[in-house]
Design an enzyme around this catalytic site. Structure first.
Site, PDB file in Angstrom:
ATOM      1  CB  SER A 186      -3.642  56.964 -78.694  1.00 48.75           C
ATOM      2  OG  SER A 186      -4.377  57.724 -77.760  1.00 48.75           O
ATOM      3  CG  ASP A 189       3.996  46.425 -80.682  1.00 53.34           C
ATOM      4  OD1 ASP A 189       2.964  45.845 -80.301  1.00 53.34           O
ATOM      5  OD2 ASP A 189       4.256  47.612 -80.383  1.00 53.34           O
ATOM      6  CE  LYS A 223       3.321  42.784 -77.575  1.00 44.76           C
ATOM      7  NZ  LYS A 223       3.439  43.645 -78.748  1.00 44.76           N
ATOM      8  CG  ASP A 253      -1.545  49.904 -81.117  1.00 50.02           C
ATOM      9  OD1 ASP A 253      -1.971  49.885 -82.282  1.00 50.02           O
ATOM     10  OD2 ASP A 253      -2.223  49.515 -80.144  1.00 50.02           O
TER      11      ASP A 253
END
Length: 177
Positions: A16, A7, A101, A9
């Site tokens: 964020s 993944d 996802k 981030d």
């Protein structure tokens, strides 16, 4: 072929709740770039599967996302490594697509690109949706404690989920064992 899917981030770069909307906001987590480069130099192909609903929400455009990924590729190359395929879901949570996802569409795209089975292949994420996508295709769910990972660790995880502090710990495990 040794393939690892990540993944983005919270695994490679800081996450964020307000979304990562620019190259300036795309900040690598400590050790993540080096870990990808080390894996690459050790014969691993590292691919990325990332939900990017900020596109559907109008927070940034595909050109900005491409610039973030170009920056990621450049940083890995500067460490002597290479990053494989990057796939992303640009859709919002209610789009009903098969790529977002926890659905496994992006993992299936990566597997088809490299012509490898997903069974047992490690997919590293920091959220329950990442782990559920891995489980949906019989991949090995791997949780990192970075990003949302520490909070996710307190939830009901799919059976057999492996847990590591960060991407550097995963690289050390895969390279040394």
């Amino acid at each position: 072929m040794k393939l690892l899917i990540l993944d983005r981030d919270g695994v490679i770069n800081h996450d964020s709740d307000a979304y990562i909307k620019s190259v300036a906001e795309w900040i690598p987590l400590p050790g993540s770039i080096e870990a990808i480069a080390q894996l690459s130099k050790a014969g691993w192909t590292v691919a990325v599967a990332t939900n990017q609903s900020g596109i559907a929400r109008g927070y940034y455009d595909v050109a900005t996302l491409d610039a973030m990924h170009a920056r990621l590729r450049t940083l890995v190359a500067e460490q002597g490594g290479e990053l494989g395929l990057i796939v992303y879901c640009p859709h919002g949570p209610d789009a009903g697509c098969d790529c977002r996802k926890p659905k496994p569409g992006m993992l299936e795209t990566i597997a088809a690109h490299y012509d490898v089975p997903l069974t047992g292949l490690w997919f590293v994420g920091d959220s329950l949706s990442d782990l559920e996508a891995a489980k949906a295709v019989d991949s090995q769910p791997v949780l990192v404690k970075t990003g949302k990972g520490a909070k996710t660790q307190g939830k009901s995880l799919p059976a057999g989920t492996l847990i590591f502090d960060d991407l550097a710990a995963i690289a050390a495990e895969l390279i040394n064992n």
